[in-house]
Design a protein around this motif. Structure first.
Motif, PDB file in Angstrom:
ATOM      1  N   THR A 100       0.821  -1.218   0.010  1.00 58.06           N
ATOM      2  CA  THR A 100      -0.055  -0.049   0.037  1.00 58.06           C
ATOM      3  C   THR A 100       0.812   1.167  -0.028  1.00 58.06           C
ATOM      4  O   THR A 100       2.221   1.236  -0.185  1.00 58.06           O
ATOM      5  CB  THR A 100      -1.004   0.228   1.228  1.00 58.06           C
ATOM      6  N   GLU A 101       0.305   2.396   0.004  1.00 55.30           N
ATOM      7  CA  GLU A 101       0.999   3.801   0.011  1.00 55.30           C
ATOM      8  C   GLU A 101       2.072   3.732   1.094  1.00 55.30           C
ATOM      9  O   GLU A 101       3.174   4.085   0.792  1.00 55.30           O
ATOM     10  CB  GLU A 101       0.010   4.713   0.236  1.00 55.30           C
ATOM     11  N   HIS A 102       1.966   3.188   2.189  1.00 53.30           N
ATOM     12  CA  HIS A 102       2.804   3.371   3.174  1.00 53.30           C
ATOM     13  C   HIS A 102       3.440   2.351   4.074  1.00 53.30           C
ATOM     14  O   HIS A 102       4.131   2.115   4.831  1.00 53.30           O
ATOM     15  CB  HIS A 102       2.200   4.289   4.544  1.00 53.30           C
ATOM     16  N   GLU A 103       2.784   1.064   3.717  1.00 49.94           N
ATOM     17  CA  GLU A 103       3.357  -0.406   4.266  1.00 49.94           C
ATOM     18  C   GLU A 103       3.213  -1.578   3.130  1.00 49.94           C
ATOM     19  O   GLU A 103       2.489  -1.185   2.207  1.00 49.94           O
ATOM     20  CB  GLU A 103       2.920  -0.412   5.401  1.00 49.94           C
ATOM     21  N   ALA A 104       3.851  -2.528   3.643  1.00 50.47           N
ATOM     22  CA  ALA A 104       3.901  -3.579   2.915  1.00 50.47           C
ATOM     23  C   ALA A 104       3.849  -4.993   3.947  1.00 50.47           C
ATOM     24  O   ALA A 104       4.092  -4.723   5.076  1.00 50.47           O
ATOM     25  CB  ALA A 104       5.027  -4.135   1.937  1.00 50.47           C
ATOM     26  N   SER A 105       3.068  -6.035   3.554  1.00 45.67           N
ATOM     27  CA  SER A 105       2.862  -6.912   4.403  1.00 45.67           C
ATOM     28  C   SER A 105       2.837  -8.458   3.755  1.00 45.67           C
ATOM     29  O   SER A 105       2.719  -8.473   2.387  1.00 45.67           O
ATOM     30  CB  SER A 105       1.638  -7.026   5.258  1.00 45.67           C
ATOM     31  N   VAL A 106       3.367  -9.368   4.541  1.00 43.61           N
ATOM     32  CA  VAL A 106       3.254 -10.745   4.050  1.00 43.61           C
ATOM     33  C   VAL A 106       2.258 -11.619   4.692  1.00 43.61           C
ATOM     34  O   VAL A 106       2.172 -11.655   5.979  1.00 43.61           O
ATOM     35  CB  VAL A 106       4.763 -11.620   3.997  1.00 43.61           C
ATOM     36  N   VAL A 107       1.419 -12.517   3.756  1.00 43.91           N
ATOM     37  CA  VAL A 107       0.450 -13.333   4.330  1.00 43.91           C
ATOM     38  C   VAL A 107       1.092 -14.532   3.752  1.00 43.91           C
ATOM     39  O   VAL A 107       0.940 -14.883   2.545  1.00 43.91           O
ATOM     40  CB  VAL A 107      -0.926 -13.137   4.066  1.00 43.91           C
ATOM     41  N   MET A 108       1.379 -15.718   4.595  1.00 45.85           N
ATOM     42  CA  MET A 108       1.722 -17.146   4.276  1.00 45.85           C
ATOM     43  C   MET A 108       0.479 -17.816   3.857  1.00 45.85           C
ATOM     44  O   MET A 108      -0.366 -18.020   4.596  1.00 45.85           O
ATOM     45  CB  MET A 108       2.597 -17.533   5.146  1.00 45.85           C
ATOM     46  N   ASN A 109       0.397 -18.536   2.669  1.00 43.75           N
ATOM     47  CA  ASN A 109      -0.588 -19.257   1.948  1.00 43.75           C
ATOM     48  C   ASN A 109      -0.265 -20.979   2.360  1.00 43.75           C
ATOM     49  O   ASN A 109      -1.034 -21.613   2.918  1.00 43.75           O
ATOM     50  CB  ASN A 109      -0.866 -19.155   0.823  1.00 43.75           C
ATOM     51  N   TYR A 110       1.203 -21.043   2.200  1.00 50.18           N
ATOM     52  CA  TYR A 110       1.372 -22.593   2.273  1.00 50.18           C
ATOM     53  C   TYR A 110       2.686 -22.708   2.164  1.00 50.18           C
ATOM     54  O   TYR A 110       3.591 -22.063   1.569  1.00 50.18           O
ATOM     55  CB  TYR A 110       0.690 -23.446   1.209  1.00 50.18           C
ATOM     56  N   VAL A 111       3.550 -23.685   3.207  1.00 50.78           N
ATOM     57  CA  VAL A 111       4.964 -23.981   3.041  1.00 50.78           C
ATOM     58  C   VAL A 111       5.010 -25.392   2.898  1.00 50.78           C
ATOM     59  O   VAL A 111       4.233 -26.066   3.538  1.00 50.78           O
ATOM     60  CB  VAL A 111       5.595 -23.710   4.544  1.00 50.78           C
ATOM     61  N   SER A 112       5.659 -25.858   1.946  1.00 53.97           N
ATOM     62  CA  SER A 112       5.867 -27.008   1.635  1.00 53.97           C
ATOM     63  C   SER A 112       7.519 -27.570   1.971  1.00 53.97           C
ATOM     64  O   SER A 112       8.602 -27.000   1.440  1.00 53.97           O
ATOM     65  CB  SER A 112       5.749 -27.364   0.087  1.00 53.97           C
ATOM     66  N   PHE A 113       7.559 -28.558   2.842  1.00 54.18           N
ATOM     67  CA  PHE A 113       8.778 -29.038   3.120  1.00 54.18           C
ATOM     68  C   PHE A 113       9.100 -30.235   2.712  1.00 54.18           C
ATOM     69  O   PHE A 113       8.311 -31.024   2.713  1.00 54.18           O
ATOM     70  CB  PHE A 113       9.140 -29.176   5.022  1.00 54.18           C
ATOM     71  N   GLN A 114      10.236 -30.469   1.909  1.00 55.85           N
ATOM     72  CA  GLN A 114      10.465 -31.703   1.031  1.00 55.85           C
ATOM     73  C   GLN A 114      10.497 -32.984   2.148  1.00 55.85           C
ATOM     74  O   GLN A 114      10.066 -33.867   2.079  1.00 55.85           O
ATOM     75  CB  GLN A 114      11.693 -31.727   0.411  1.00 55.85           C
ATOM     76  N   THR A 115      11.207 -32.701   3.344  1.00 50.35           N
ATOM     77  CA  THR A 115      11.208 -33.557   4.506  1.00 50.35           C
ATOM     78  C   THR A 115      10.993 -33.261   5.753  1.00 50.35           C
ATOM     79  O   THR A 115      11.779 -32.589   6.635  1.00 50.35           O
ATOM     80  CB  THR A 115      12.498 -34.312   4.653  1.00 50.35           C
ATOM     81  N   PRO A 116       9.526 -32.914   5.882  1.00 53.69           N
ATOM     82  CA  PRO A 116       9.034 -32.202   7.122  1.00 53.69           C
ATOM     83  C   PRO A 116       9.317 -32.889   8.204  1.00 53.69           C
ATOM     84  O   PRO A 116       9.361 -34.445   8.399  1.00 53.69           O
ATOM     85  CB  PRO A 116       7.668 -32.009   6.642  1.00 53.69           C
ATOM     86  N   GLN A 117       9.766 -32.316   9.339  1.00 51.03           N
ATOM     87  CA  GLN A 117       9.948 -32.911  10.838  1.00 51.03           C
ATOM     88  C   GLN A 117       8.752 -32.694  11.526  1.00 51.03           C
ATOM     89  O   GLN A 117       7.927 -31.908  11.150  1.00 51.03           O
ATOM     90  CB  GLN A 117      11.035 -31.991  11.545  1.00 51.03           C
ATOM     91  N   ASP A 118       8.540 -33.500  12.490  1.00 53.31           N
ATOM     92  CA  ASP A 118       7.453 -33.322  13.288  1.00 53.31           C
ATOM     93  C   ASP A 118       7.130 -32.066  14.241  1.00 53.31           C
ATOM     94  O   ASP A 118       6.187 -31.851  14.438  1.00 53.31           O
ATOM     95  CB  ASP A 118       7.349 -34.708  14.400  1.00 53.31           C
ATOM     96  N   ASP A 119       8.401 -31.630  14.547  1.00 51.06           N
ATOM     97  CA  ASP A 119       8.460 -30.268  15.323  1.00 51.06           C
ATOM     98  C   ASP A 119       8.340 -29.088  14.487  1.00 51.06           C
ATOM     99  O   ASP A 119       9.112 -28.992  13.645  1.00 51.06           O
ATOM    100  CB  ASP A 119       9.785 -30.424  15.982  1.00 51.06           C
ATOM    101  N   PRO A 120       7.336 -28.215  14.422  1.00 52.70           N
ATOM    102  CA  PRO A 120       7.253 -27.097  13.522  1.00 52.70           C
ATOM    103  C   PRO A 120       8.365 -25.856  13.826  1.00 52.70           C
ATOM    104  O   PRO A 120       8.777 -25.443  13.018  1.00 52.70           O
ATOM    105  CB  PRO A 120       5.848 -26.484  14.158  1.00 52.70           C
TER     106      PRO A 120
END
Length: 143
Positions: A100-120
């Motif tokens: 926007t005029e004065h700011e920027a923001s990030v909203v995460m939709n999805y993260v894909s880990f090739q070998t995900p661990q149980d602990d986030p």
């Protein structure tokens, strides 16, 4: 969509990592974003994202995803939303960047880990590490 408790920390990591790229993207006139989005010239948007990121990340790391949206009306400042992807070794992040005029923001939709661990927390640490490794280091010599 139910947000996971670790989503905020991952969004902060991504936002911090792309801060310089966002500065470059904000140098582009908002009318250009509006035109490219409304006319569905997503290849042009893709080129803008690629050009803005090439100074800070390895080629192909940050790229345009499915396009973007331009929110423009007579009563307020424009808001540009770009669907972006971070392609990192072992991790792919799908997110939206809103400017926007004065700011920027990030909203995460999805993260894909090739070998995900149980602990986030371990997965979040991996995201942080591979993002740091994908950055281009600039060293200047004086004299």
């Amino acid at each position: 969509m139910n947000r996971q408790p670790h989503a905020l920390s991952r969004e902060a990591i991504v936002a911090d990592a792309i801060e310089q790229v966002v500065r470059e993207l904000r140098l582009i006139d908002v009318a250009d974003y509006i035109a490219f989005i409304r006319l569905e010239h997503f290849a042009c948007l893709s080129d803008l994202v690629e050009s803005a990121s090439e100074l800070f990340f390895m080629p192909g790391t940050l790229r345009l995803g499915h396009g973007g949206e331009a929110y423009v009306d007579w009563s307020g400042a424009p808001r540009i939303v770009l669907d972006l992807e971070l392609r990192l070794p072992g991790v792919t992040v799908y997110f939206q960047l809103t400017m926007t005029e004065h700011e920027a923001s990030v909203v995460m939709n999805y993260v894909s880990f090739q070998t995900p661990q149980d602990d986030p927390d371990v997965n979040t640490a991996l995201l942080s590490r591979v993002l740091d490794e994908a950055r281009i280091r600039r060293t200047e010599k004086i004299g």
